[in-house]
Design an enzyme around this catalytic site. Structure first.
Site, PDB file in Angstrom:
ATOM      1  N   CYS A   2       7.896  -0.741   2.422  1.00  0.00           N
ATOM      2  CA  CYS A   2       9.237  -0.523   2.949  1.00  0.00           C
ATOM      3  C   CYS A   2      10.143  -0.024   1.835  1.00  0.00           C
ATOM      4  O   CYS A   2       9.686   0.333   0.745  1.00  0.00           O
ATOM      5  CB  CYS A   2       9.791  -1.827   3.524  1.00  0.00           C
ATOM      6  SG  CYS A   2       8.680  -2.614   4.720  1.00  0.00           S
ATOM      7  N   ASP A 103       3.029 -11.182   6.495  1.00  0.00           N
ATOM      8  CA  ASP A 103       2.926 -11.725   5.146  1.00  0.00           C
ATOM      9  C   ASP A 103       4.302 -12.081   4.596  1.00  0.00           C
ATOM     10  O   ASP A 103       4.433 -12.908   3.690  1.00  0.00           O
ATOM     11  CB  ASP A 103       2.196 -10.744   4.212  1.00  0.00           C
ATOM     12  CG  ASP A 103       2.811  -9.357   4.187  1.00  0.00           C
ATOM     13  OD1 ASP A 103       3.630  -9.046   5.070  1.00  0.00           O
ATOM     14  OD2 ASP A 103       2.462  -8.561   3.294  1.00  0.00           O
ATOM     15  N   ILE A 286      -8.671  17.037  -0.184  1.00  0.00           N
ATOM     16  CA  ILE A 286      -7.947  18.294  -0.373  1.00  0.00           C
ATOM     17  C   ILE A 286      -8.809  19.214  -1.223  1.00  0.00           C
ATOM     18  O   ILE A 286      -9.413  18.784  -2.214  1.00  0.00           O
ATOM     19  CB  ILE A 286      -6.590  18.054  -1.058  1.00  0.00           C
ATOM     20  CG1 ILE A 286      -5.591  17.490  -0.049  1.00  0.00           C
ATOM     21  CG2 ILE A 286      -6.045  19.329  -1.678  1.00  0.00           C
ATOM     22  CD1 ILE A 286      -4.235  17.217  -0.625  1.00  0.00           C
ATOM     23  N   SER A 358      -6.518   4.449  -2.662  1.00  0.00           N
ATOM     24  CA  SER A 358      -6.624   5.399  -3.768  1.00  0.00           C
ATOM     25  C   SER A 358      -7.421   4.776  -4.914  1.00  0.00           C
ATOM     26  O   SER A 358      -7.483   3.553  -5.052  1.00  0.00           O
ATOM     27  CB  SER A 358      -5.225   5.783  -4.265  1.00  0.00           C
ATOM     28  OG  SER A 358      -5.269   6.421  -5.526  1.00  0.00           O
ATOM     29  N   GLY A 359      -8.015   5.632  -5.754  1.00  0.00           N
ATOM     30  CA  GLY A 359      -8.809   5.159  -6.885  1.00  0.00           C
ATOM     31  C   GLY A 359      -8.046   4.993  -8.175  1.00  0.00           C
ATOM     32  O   GLY A 359      -8.651   4.827  -9.245  1.00  0.00           O
TER      33      GLY A 359
END
Length: 592
Positions: A2, A103, A286, A358-359
């Protein structure tokens, strides 16, 4: 995920504070498109604001700001707590009750039960403010890895906080930080705790700012994460911890996908996610028409082993030209990176995803960058007399001249030797100031005393994690993803996984082969074609695209600095990297 904002100011009317906080939230609405809310306490001159991106508990019971404990506790919160179900179970056993599945409510109950010790139990990425009306204290809290941003300003008994720097301009007249251009030209980003605005700072990672409403005094203190037990073999422990992290990071009531570049890190995350969700997995990649930048063949090797749906997108120069102005708008703070992240999240949004794994973090934790093998060179070069190191500023080669940074007594000089952009001599000429001013400013940057105890590759890991990743990768990822209303989750930075990794002996953790221990841990899962190849960063053909376009090459943009104009002409001649030209463009055209 958020966007949050808030003001505490007893000297202004509550109506004025409401207007300001609403304006702050409105300018960050892209990061919270699903809902909005506000909370006020007239007696304390306090207003909290919230823009919501719904991922857990999509119902109205997840609305924020959220109150608890007979409305004595109120929170506005940005992030995800991945162990909230475990904490909730413990709290239920202790007699706590819940009305939502979020949460957010668990954070409030945890604080009521454990006080500020609760923050140490949270596994996730988070930035939040909790107002305790009984104790008349407000806490600002940021996660231990600094994944989620939180900025604040304190002046004249007034506290303002927000998820983005641009929001502060809606709450008062903030002046330009006169030093931001120097930092930006040296680092390619603005290092914490500084921003482009004077007086607006970054709350340090793993810290709590406590604001006393009675005295209007504040304090900023670190909190420590509860360490995981180290009772497993390094490789099997890494595999188990990362599998658990990926499983936790997939927890959501909305669509979560995986970004697959084709490298080791994203491939591991994708294959682990496939084990968890199988045919429901959505991955995206991509690629480019320029073959030298495409990793399509590696992506195909990985997706052949998954059972979900893979989405492939091709970014063309025309796409870059069309969206360049929008990319600049998305940058909350100036950056020499982030263009790739903007496009990844654009396509994630178009795919229907609200969150993407993501890595990020593996290179920093396990020696994936060239910097890890250059620490021995730094040690040898620093044996030279300082005057010789300073003279290296006059060497024509753009990379070798960075040796001059090793003349600094501050370890920041080592980082700038490894990753710096412009050297002090050139920064001074670009900005029209004395070189001594540049040197003094950069040498004064704070570093923790614990850095003195780190040597070799452990020292490189600290630089890459705490300077490059936190200030560049994570910051860019946050504002570029939230611009599209997408959340990026980073399992390699899961607190339990990082804790386990930190306790592996350096000789095992940082091997001769970059990320060798990670490869060993997942050798049975990873195709050989993925791990047995040279490293290829996820980069765009921006040198070619910028040279062929007119985005940053209009000489009228550089009239304020003759030296910048000279460097621009060198870029046009192909003698300067696009990132330096892009930096010059930003300091010449950005307001601040």
């Amino acid at each position: 995920m958020c966007r949050i904002a808030g003001i505490i100011d007893k000297n202004k009317s509550i109506d004025q504070l409401q207007l300001e906080v609403k304006a702050m939230c409105d300018i960050m609405a892209h990061g919270g498109p699903d809902d909005k809310g506000y909370f006020e306490d007239k007696n304390q001159g306090l207003v909290f604001g919230h823009r919501r991106l719904s991922l857990i508990d999509l119902s109205p019971t997840g609305h924020q700001p959220m109150s608890y404990h007979k409305n004595k506790l109120t929170i506005t919160y940005n992030g995800e707590i991945y162990n909230f179900l475990d904490l909730k179970k413990e709290l239920l056993e202790n007699g706590f009750q819940f009305v939502s599945q979020s949460d957010t409510e668990v954070i409030l109950a945890a604080y009521q039960n454990w006080g500020i010790k609760a923050f140490e139990k949270l596994v996730g990425m988070f930035a939040f403010a909790i107002y305790d009306s009984e104790k008349q204290i407000t806490f600002l809290v940021r996660d231990q890895m600094g994944i989620k941003p939180l900025y604040y300003a304190i002046e004249n008994n007034r506290l303002v906080f927000a998820s983005e720097v641009k929001a502060f301009e809606q709450s008062g007249n903030y002046s330009e930080n006169k030093d931001w251009k120097t930092y930006f030209l040296a680092f390619g980003h603005i290092p914490e705790p500084y921003t482009t605005l004077s007086g607006v700072k970054v709350l340090p990672a793993g810290s709590v700012l406590s604001w006393d409403h009675i005295s209007n005094k504040f304090d900023v203190l670190p909190f420590h994460f509860e360490q995981v037990a180290q009772n497993q073999v390094a490789t099997s422990g890494l595999a188990n911890q990362l599998h658990s992290a990926v499983k936790r990071h997939l927890l959501a009531d909305a669509a979560v996908g995986v970004f697959l570049s084709g490298g080791i890190d994203s491939s591991i995350i994708t294959l682990l996610a496939d084990e968890v969700v199988g045919k429901n997995l959505q991955s995206l990649s991509i690629n480019f028409n320029e073959a030298a930048f495409s990793e399509e063949r590696f992506q195909q090797v990985v997706t052949a082993k998954t059972s979900g749906t893979h989405h492939q997108y091709v970014v063309k120069k025309e796409d870059f030209d069309q969206h360049f102005a929008e990319i600049l708008t998305a940058m909350d703070q100036p950056s020499n990176d982030g263009i790739n992240s903007w496009f990844v999240n654009k396509y994630a949004k178009e795919t229907g995803l609200k969150a993407v794994l993501s890595g990020i973090g593996a290179d920093e934790l396990f020696g994936g960058y060239p910097s890890f093998n250059r620490m021995g060179l730094i040690r040898k070069l620093k044996l030279l007399p300082r005057f010789l190191l300073k003279l290296c500023a006059f060497i024509p080669d753009e990379k070798i001249k960075r040796i001059c940074y090793l003349a600094y007594r501050n370890p920041i000089g080592e980082y700038l030797f490894l990753r710096g952009f412009f050297i002090p001599k050139d920064i001074a000429r670009i900005l029209g100031v004395r070189r001594a001013e540049v040197d003094t400013l950069i040498e004064a940057l704070p570093v923790p005393s614990t850095l003195k105890t780190l040597k070799g590759k452990e020292r490189a890991s600290w630089f890459e994690t705490n300077i490059f990743m936190r200030n560049q990768l994570l910051k860019d990822t946050d504002f570029m993803s939230m611009y599209h209303g997408v959340e990026v989750r980073v399992p390699f930075l899961d607190q339990d996984f990082v804790s386990f990794s930190d306790h592996i002996p350096a000789s095992q953790r940082f091997q001769e082969r970059p990320k060798g221990i990670l490869i060993e841990a997942f050798k049975k899962l990873l195709p050989k074609m993925i791990w047995d190849r040279p490293k290829m960063g996820f980069t765009f053909p921006l040198q070619e695209w910028f040279l062929a376009g007119n985005q940053i090459t209009d000489e009228k943009s550089y009239t304020g600095s003759p030296y910048s104009l000279k460097l621009l002409k060198k870029f046009k001649a192909g003698k300067i990297h696009w990132s330096k030209a892009f930096a010059l463009y930003q300091i010449s055209t950005r307001k601040f």
